[in-house]
Design an enzyme around this catalytic site. Structure first.
Site, PDB file in Angstrom:
ATOM      1  N   ARG A 139       0.867  -1.173   0.000  1.00  0.00           N
ATOM      2  CA  ARG A 139       0.000   0.000   0.000  1.00  0.00           C
ATOM      3  C   ARG A 139       0.910   1.231   0.000  1.00  0.00           C
ATOM      4  O   ARG A 139       2.051   1.170   0.466  1.00  0.00           O
ATOM      5  CB  ARG A 139      -0.887   0.030   1.248  1.00  0.00           C
ATOM      6  CG  ARG A 139      -1.794  -1.184   1.416  1.00  0.00           C
ATOM      7  CD  ARG A 139      -2.561  -1.091   2.737  1.00  0.00           C
ATOM      8  NE  ARG A 139      -3.499  -2.201   2.923  1.00  0.00           N
ATOM      9  CZ  ARG A 139      -3.221  -3.308   3.608  1.00  0.00           C
ATOM     10  NH1 ARG A 139      -2.027  -3.451   4.184  1.00  0.00           N
ATOM     11  NH2 ARG A 139      -4.126  -4.261   3.734  1.00  0.00           N
TER      12      ARG A 139
ATOM     13  N   LYS B 125      -2.077  -1.949   7.984  1.00  0.00           N
ATOM     14  CA  LYS B 125      -3.228  -1.373   8.685  1.00  0.00           C
ATOM     15  C   LYS B 125      -3.253  -1.825  10.141  1.00  0.00           C
ATOM     16  O   LYS B 125      -2.961  -2.982  10.442  1.00  0.00           O
ATOM     17  CB  LYS B 125      -4.517  -1.800   7.985  1.00  0.00           C
ATOM     18  CG  LYS B 125      -4.738  -1.137   6.632  1.00  0.00           C
ATOM     19  CD  LYS B 125      -6.078  -1.533   6.050  1.00  0.00           C
ATOM     20  CE  LYS B 125      -6.349  -0.794   4.743  1.00  0.00           C
ATOM     21  NZ  LYS B 125      -7.666  -1.173   4.163  1.00  0.00           N
TER      22      LYS B 125
ATOM     23  N   HIS C  47      -3.837  -9.179   3.919  1.00  0.00           N
ATOM     24  CA  HIS C  47      -5.291  -9.217   4.080  1.00  0.00           C
ATOM     25  C   HIS C  47      -5.653 -10.108   5.265  1.00  0.00           C
ATOM     26  O   HIS C  47      -5.173 -11.232   5.369  1.00  0.00           O
ATOM     27  CB  HIS C  47      -5.965  -9.788   2.819  1.00  0.00           C
ATOM     28  CG  HIS C  47      -5.949  -8.861   1.654  1.00  0.00           C
ATOM     29  ND1 HIS C  47      -6.090  -9.286   0.343  1.00  0.00           N
ATOM     30  CD2 HIS C  47      -5.812  -7.508   1.586  1.00  0.00           C
ATOM     31  CE1 HIS C  47      -6.046  -8.242  -0.467  1.00  0.00           C
ATOM     32  NE2 HIS C  47      -5.873  -7.160   0.265  1.00  0.00           N
TER      33      HIS C  47
ATOM     34  N   HIS D  14      -1.989   2.378  -5.845  1.00  0.00           N
ATOM     35  CA  HIS D  14      -2.657   1.128  -5.477  1.00  0.00           C
ATOM     36  C   HIS D  14      -2.784   0.188  -6.673  1.00  0.00           C
ATOM     37  O   HIS D  14      -2.889  -1.030  -6.503  1.00  0.00           O
ATOM     38  CB  HIS D  14      -4.043   1.427  -4.902  1.00  0.00           C
ATOM     39  CG  HIS D  14      -4.445   0.508  -3.797  1.00  0.00           C
ATOM     40  ND1 HIS D  14      -3.805   0.481  -2.572  1.00  0.00           N
ATOM     41  CD2 HIS D  14      -5.398  -0.462  -3.735  1.00  0.00           C
ATOM     42  CE1 HIS D  14      -4.367  -0.443  -1.807  1.00  0.00           C
ATOM     43  NE2 HIS D  14      -5.327  -1.023  -2.491  1.00  0.00           N
TER      44      HIS D  14
ATOM     45  N   TYR E 178      -9.374 -11.036  -6.661  1.00  0.00           N
ATOM     46  CA  TYR E 178      -8.470 -11.215  -7.785  1.00  0.00           C
ATOM     47  C   TYR E 178      -8.816 -12.443  -8.617  1.00  0.00           C
ATOM     48  O   TYR E 178      -8.372 -12.572  -9.757  1.00  0.00           O
ATOM     49  CB  TYR E 178      -7.017 -11.294  -7.291  1.00  0.00           C
ATOM     50  CG  TYR E 178      -6.591 -10.009  -6.641  1.00  0.00           C
ATOM     51  CD1 TYR E 178      -6.312  -8.884  -7.405  1.00  0.00           C
ATOM     52  CD2 TYR E 178      -6.521  -9.886  -5.259  1.00  0.00           C
ATOM     53  CE1 TYR E 178      -5.977  -7.679  -6.821  1.00  0.00           C
ATOM     54  CE2 TYR E 178      -6.182  -8.691  -4.656  1.00  0.00           C
ATOM     55  CZ  TYR E 178      -5.906  -7.593  -5.444  1.00  0.00           C
ATOM     56  OH  TYR E 178      -5.580  -6.408  -4.856  1.00  0.00           O
TER      57      TYR E 178
ATOM     58  N   ARG F 182      -0.209  -2.442  -6.637  1.00  0.00           N
ATOM     59  CA  ARG F 182      -0.525  -3.513  -5.676  1.00  0.00           C
ATOM     60  C   ARG F 182      -1.510  -4.514  -6.302  1.00  0.00           C
ATOM     61  O   ARG F 182      -1.325  -5.724  -6.191  1.00  0.00           O
ATOM     62  CB  ARG F 182      -1.102  -2.887  -4.412  1.00  0.00           C
ATOM     63  CG  ARG F 182      -1.572  -3.855  -3.337  1.00  0.00           C
ATOM     64  CD  ARG F 182      -1.930  -3.033  -2.093  1.00  0.00           C
ATOM     65  NE  ARG F 182      -2.774  -3.731  -1.144  1.00  0.00           N
ATOM     66  CZ  ARG F 182      -2.314  -4.517  -0.162  1.00  0.00           C
ATOM     67  NH1 ARG F 182      -1.020  -4.731  -0.038  1.00  0.00           N
ATOM     68  NH2 ARG F 182      -3.148  -5.080   0.688  1.00  0.00           N
TER      69      ARG F 182
END
Length: 298
Positions: free
Chosen positions: A148, A172, A270, A244, A279, A247
């Site tokens: 990110r 995150k 994730h 992004h 994806y 990514r």
């Protein structure tokens, strides 16, 4: 309980109990603030503990007049989280949004770049300028490690474990993960460090920050966005791309080349495999090829 006090407590809960990042907490708080503004505009005297489903439905009806379905769903999700917190803390017995459905929205597939487009972008970086080597190293890292933009600008020199072929990434909620790094990526980072970064007047507090602006301070997210946008414009790329996008391309190209979805999930950081599964929908042609190649009844 007043809304102001409830929001302060809720913010502390999101930070301390759920470990969310500052921007995520800000978005959750803003969802509740929109409701508070609605109550004020219509002079509705209801507290977080007494507000009813009917009033919330009225609020959502007003929101639907000006926001698209995706934004509506975002607000409803945020409010559900807030009232779940109220129930969790025994301020309420029920969540008034439990029976309120979010609008149906289609799954938004991420934009991606082809390998040729990524190569074209990177090859058109002007290496004659001092920031050229830095920009090449940054884009190689965005694409090579699937970071990110916030993870990229926060990368530290002490996070580089090149002998082990890994970098440590803080994602995150300050969650850390180790991501593999390729020899080509290490090469360009080392060129930037040894030929450009050492000549900068590095400001106090940024000695360990890897990617710096010309004033010797950490880059902003906006600056990385600008670099990517200008490069896309330079090569005449007619796609709406951002940092992004690199990514997304990282994950898509790994999947196309046979990488395991669980491994991609770990590298992207994730929490849920369902986030990574988006994806699977990007390149259906590839999935058909996999089926034809590996299924016994081909």
């Amino acid at each position: 309980m007043e809304w102001k006090n409830a929001l302060i407590d809720y913010g502390n809960y999101l930070k301390l109990e759920r470990g969310l990042a500052h921007n995520s907490i800000k978005n959750y708080i803003m969802d509740v603030e929109k409701l508070i503004a609605f109550l004020s505009d219509y002079q509705i005297k209801e507290s977080p503990t007494t507000i009813s489903k009917d009033i919330l439905q009225q609020f959502i009806y007003e929101v639907a007049k000006v926001l698209n379905p995706r934004s509506q769903a975002r607000i409803i999700s945020g409010l559900k989280s807030f009232f779940n917190y109220m129930v969790f803390e025994d301020y309420r017995q029920d969540n008034p949004l439990d029976l309120i459905e979010s609008p149906k929205i289609g799954r938004k597939l991420p934009d991606t770049l082809s390998e040729a487009e990524i190569n074209n972008l990177i090859e058109n970086i002007d290496l004659s300028k001092p920031e050229g080597e830095r920009n090449r190293a940054m884009l190689e890292t965005l694409y090579g490690c699937g970071l990110r933009v916030s993870e990229l600008i926060g990368l530290k020199i002490s996070d580089l474990f090149f002998e082990e072929d890994f970098i440590k990434v803080t994602g995150k909620g300050d969650k850390q993960r180790f991501v593999p790094i390729s020899d080509i990526n290490k090469k360009y980072i080392n060129i930037y460090r040894k030929e450009v970064r050492i000549h900068l007047n590095i400001q106090k507090g940024f000695e360990d920050t890897l990617f710096l602006n010309r004033r010797g301070r950490q880059l902003t997210r906006a600056m990385v966005f600008t670099i990517v946008k200008n490069l896309a414009e330079k090569i005449g790329l007619h796609k709406n791309i951002s940092p992004h996008t690199f990514r997304h391309s990282f994950a898509t190209h790994l999947l196309e080349n046979g990488a395991d979805l669980r491994a991609i999930q770990q590298m992207l950081g994730h929490e849920s495999i369902t986030t990574t599964e988006v994806y699977m929908h990007v390149d259906r042609t590839h999935l058909a090829e996999v089926l034809n190649k590996f299924h016994p009844r081909k």
